[in-house]
Design a protein around this motif. Structure first.
Motif, mmCIF file in Angstrom:
data_model
loop_
_atom_site.group_PDB
_atom_site.id
_atom_site.type_symbol
_atom_site.label_atom_id
_atom_site.label_comp_id
_atom_site.label_asym_id
_atom_site.label_seq_id
_atom_site.Cartn_x
_atom_site.Cartn_y
_atom_site.Cartn_z
ATOM 1 N N GLY A 13 42.878 28.777 37.604
ATOM 2 C CA GLY A 13 43.351 30.072 38.114
ATOM 3 C C GLY A 13 44.709 30.506 37.591
ATOM 4 O O GLY A 13 45.557 30.959 38.360
ATOM 5 N N ILE A 14 44.903 30.395 36.283
ATOM 6 C CA ILE A 14 46.159 30.848 35.666
ATOM 7 C C ILE A 14 45.988 32.326 35.336
ATOM 8 O O ILE A 14 45.274 32.697 34.398
ATOM 9 N N VAL A 15 46.613 33.167 36.147
ATOM 10 C CA VAL A 15 46.328 34.606 36.094
ATOM 11 C C VAL A 15 46.581 35.239 34.718
ATOM 12 O O VAL A 15 45.705 35.940 34.201
ATOM 13 N N PRO A 16 47.733 34.997 34.082
ATOM 14 C CA PRO A 16 47.923 35.621 32.762
ATOM 15 C C PRO A 16 46.868 35.165 31.752
ATOM 16 O O PRO A 16 46.462 35.946 30.884
ATOM 17 N N GLY A 17 46.410 33.919 31.887
ATOM 18 C CA GLY A 17 45.365 33.386 31.006
ATOM 19 C C GLY A 17 44.049 34.129 31.213
ATOM 20 O O GLY A 17 43.372 34.511 30.256
ATOM 21 N N ILE A 18 43.679 34.361 32.467
ATOM 22 C CA ILE A 18 42.420 35.061 32.779
ATOM 23 C C ILE A 18 42.470 36.476 32.204
ATOM 24 O O ILE A 18 41.539 36.948 31.561
ATOM 25 N N ARG A 19 43.607 37.149 32.418
ATOM 26 C CA ARG A 19 43.768 38.525 31.929
ATOM 27 C C ARG A 19 43.650 38.592 30.418
ATOM 28 O O ARG A 19 42.928 39.407 29.868
ATOM 29 N N ARG A 20 44.365 37.700 29.769
ATOM 30 C CA ARG A 20 44.375 37.699 28.308
ATOM 31 C C ARG A 20 42.981 37.366 27.772
ATOM 32 O O ARG A 20 42.522 37.946 26.789
ATOM 33 N N PHE A 21 42.314 36.479 28.452
ATOM 34 C CA PHE A 21 40.973 36.059 28.025
ATOM 35 C C PHE A 21 40.003 37.238 28.099
ATOM 36 O O PHE A 21 39.146 37.405 27.235
ATOM 37 N N GLY A 22 40.161 38.050 29.128
ATOM 38 C CA GLY A 22 39.324 39.247 29.273
ATOM 39 C C GLY A 22 39.507 40.226 28.113
ATOM 40 O O GLY A 22 38.580 40.930 27.728
ATOM 41 N N GLU A 23 40.719 40.241 27.553
ATOM 42 C CA GLU A 23 41.017 41.148 26.437
ATOM 43 C C GLU A 23 40.384 40.694 25.123
ATOM 44 O O GLU A 23 40.284 41.468 24.177
ATOM 45 N N GLU A 24 39.986 39.438 25.039
ATOM 46 C CA GLU A 24 39.470 38.903 23.773
ATOM 47 C C GLU A 24 38.115 39.495 23.402
ATOM 48 O O GLU A 24 37.698 39.414 22.253
ATOM 49 N N GLY A 25 37.408 40.026 24.394
ATOM 50 C CA GLY A 25 36.098 40.600 24.107
ATOM 51 C C GLY A 25 35.050 39.553 23.772
ATOM 52 O O GLY A 25 34.126 39.806 23.007
ATOM 53 N N LEU A 26 35.172 38.367 24.312
ATOM 54 C CA LEU A 26 34.182 37.312 24.075
ATOM 55 C C LEU A 26 33.280 37.213 25.310
ATOM 56 O O LEU A 26 33.790 37.081 26.423
ATOM 57 N N PRO A 27 31.951 37.272 25.131
ATOM 58 C CA PRO A 27 31.062 37.236 26.306
ATOM 59 C C PRO A 27 30.858 35.828 26.877
ATOM 60 O O PRO A 27 29.747 35.365 27.063
ATOM 61 N N VAL A 28 31.951 35.163 27.159
ATOM 62 C CA VAL A 28 31.921 33.800 27.684
ATOM 63 C C VAL A 28 31.896 33.876 29.212
ATOM 64 O O VAL A 28 32.480 34.787 29.797
ATOM 65 N N THR A 29 31.224 32.927 29.856
ATOM 66 C CA THR A 29 31.261 32.887 31.323
ATOM 67 C C THR A 29 32.568 32.244 31.780
ATOM 68 O O THR A 29 32.969 31.201 31.271
ATOM 69 N N LEU A 30 33.208 32.909 32.724
ATOM 70 C CA LEU A 30 34.433 32.368 33.290
ATOM 71 C C LEU A 30 34.086 31.671 34.599
ATOM 72 O O LEU A 30 33.372 32.223 35.432
ATOM 73 N N ALA A 31 34.571 30.450 34.761
ATOM 74 C CA ALA A 31 34.407 29.758 36.038
ATOM 75 C C ALA A 31 35.791 29.596 36.645
ATOM 76 O O ALA A 31 36.744 29.217 35.944
ATOM 77 N N LEU A 32 35.896 29.929 37.905
ATOM 78 C CA LEU A 32 37.178 29.766 38.593
ATOM 79 C C LEU A 32 37.063 28.613 39.583
ATOM 80 O O LEU A 32 36.165 28.594 40.433
ATOM 81 N N SER A 33 37.976 27.669 39.490
ATOM 82 C CA SER A 33 38.011 26.568 40.457
ATOM 83 C C SER A 33 38.706 27.074 41.707
ATOM 84 O O SER A 33 39.915 27.136 41.774
ATOM 85 N N LEU A 34 37.895 27.449 42.662
ATOM 86 C CA LEU A 34 38.415 28.107 43.863
ATOM 87 C C LEU A 34 38.781 27.063 44.929
ATOM 88 O O LEU A 34 39.920 26.966 45.352
ATOM 89 N N HIS A 35 37.798 26.313 45.369
ATOM 90 C CA HIS A 35 37.978 25.152 46.247
ATOM 91 C C HIS A 35 38.554 25.424 47.636
ATOM 92 O O HIS A 35 38.753 24.484 48.415
#
Ligand code: SAH
Length: 345
Positions: free
Chosen positions: A195-217
């Motif tokens: 859950g590193i927020v800047p990482g998630i945001r930046r990853f969304g900008e990459e335009g890669l259709p990868v599944t994101l999993a968040l360790s919520l717990h």
């Protein structure tokens, strides 16, 4: 002079390097194919290159190849766990699993981890170093070669926090999905983050259709902070907003991982709080009975508690699955084999 890690280079970088060596551009295609499709372990195997070029590559480049120093095969489900030794003596682990839909590999992104999640074995000795893209690729390449079966799915859920090694993870994703490489579909790849927020945001900008999993717990920040130090940095509100953005940008539903720990995050009140938290999210919940780590005193929830928790989510219309457990007899969980190796066990 530091040698170039040739397996971590993008196609265009390989072309450029060869140009600088005075070689023709088409050599890049040949070499890329040897590295990423034929999965050779030695420059000598690149049989359509001249002796001189092979010598030049040997002098100027490093070819990263991982050697398995231990392999464990589950007698229950055939899951294989590999302990790989890196060139500098560090060890990492990777897991191969067979499903109906294909073969999946779970890879590590770092040697150790500095996120400090309380239930996780990978983080006990902290972070040793980041892995290079080539070391991540090699986990996939070597396992495919050893098993002799095509790998169709990848999860970056082994040791390490992928967004703490952002650039190499992106490089890995682009190389492993490259048409002239193994060409594994990005849709079949999952990146899991604490859950590193800047990482998630930046990853969304990459335009890669990868599944994101968040360790919520946990269903709230208070409980989450008792399990995951990173929860002191980013609130669930911020994290879930970033996940929603990820969905909007990529169209990929997010997986919410929830490890059930007895008496910590598994009561019905917590299930109801989770429903409220995720009601408007585009995603599904993956419940994971926590794998007890001997250095920690967390226990897994009872079967009954797990079913009740799942039932509450289902009743409220939240998509939920309980993760099928693989390789329980071979220390399948995150970082456990590496730890027992480091302890000489
Ligand atoms: N750092 C990333 C990816 C690695 S961990 C992340 O946090 O998502 C992969 C998943 O395994 C995470 O959901 C993590 O919380 C979970 N995990 C780690 N140790 C575990 C254990 N002992 N039992 C159950 N799940 C565990």
């Amino acid at each position: 002079m530091e040698k170039t890690d040739i397996k971590s280079l993008y196609f265009s970088e390989l072309e450029q390097m060869l140009g600088e060596m005075g070689e023709k551009p088409f050599r890049a295609g040949q070499i890329f194919g040897w590295l990423h499709q034929k999965l050779v372990t030695d420059f000598e195997q690149m049989s359509n290159l001249s002796k001189e070029l092979r010598k030049k590559l040997l002098d100027q480049c490093r070819l990263t190849v991982l050697e398995p120093s231990q392999v464990k095969v589950s007698q229950i489900d055939g899951t294989c766990k590999y302990l790989f030794r890196l060139a500098d003596g560090n060890v990492i682990e990777s897991v191969w699993m067979k499903y109906q839909h294909g073969c999946s590999v779970c890879i590590s992104s770092q040697v150790g981890c500095r996120m400090g999640c309380r239930f996780c074995a990978s983080t006990i000795d902290g972070l040793a170093r980041n892995l290079t893209a080539s070391e991540m690729l090699e986990q996939v390449y070597r396992i495919q070669e050893l098993k002799g079966e095509r790998i169709s799915h990848i999860v970056i859920m082994g040791s390490g926090e992928p967004f703490d090694n952002y650039d190499q993870v992106i490089r890995f994703l682009k190389l492993v999905s490259h048409q002239q490489g193994l060409h594994i579909s990005l849709r079949n790849i999952t990146v899991s983050t604490c859950g590193i927020v800047p990482g998630i945001r930046r990853f969304g900008e990459e335009g890669l259709p990868v599944t994101l999993a968040l360790s919520l717990h946990a269903p709230n920040d208070e409980v989450r902070r008792t399990l995951m130090p990173v929860a002191n940095r980013y609130s669930l509100r911020e994290i879930l907003a970033a996940c929603q953005e990820y969905f909007e940008k990529t169209g990929r539903r997010v997986t919410f991982e929830y490890s059930l720990v007895k008496g910590v995050n598994d009561n019905s009140g917590e299930a109801k709080a989770l429903v409220r938290l995720l009601r408007n999210m585009h995603g599904h919940v993956n419940l994971i009975p926590v794998n007890p780590v001997k250095e920690r005193d967390f226990e897994r929830s009872d079967k009954k508690a797990i079913q009740e928790f799942k039932g509450i989510l289902e009743k409220e219309g939240i998509a939920v699955t309980v993760r099928r457990e693989m390789g329980r007899d071979i220390q399948g969980a995150c970082g456990q084999l590496r730890r027992s190796f480091l302890e000489g066990g």
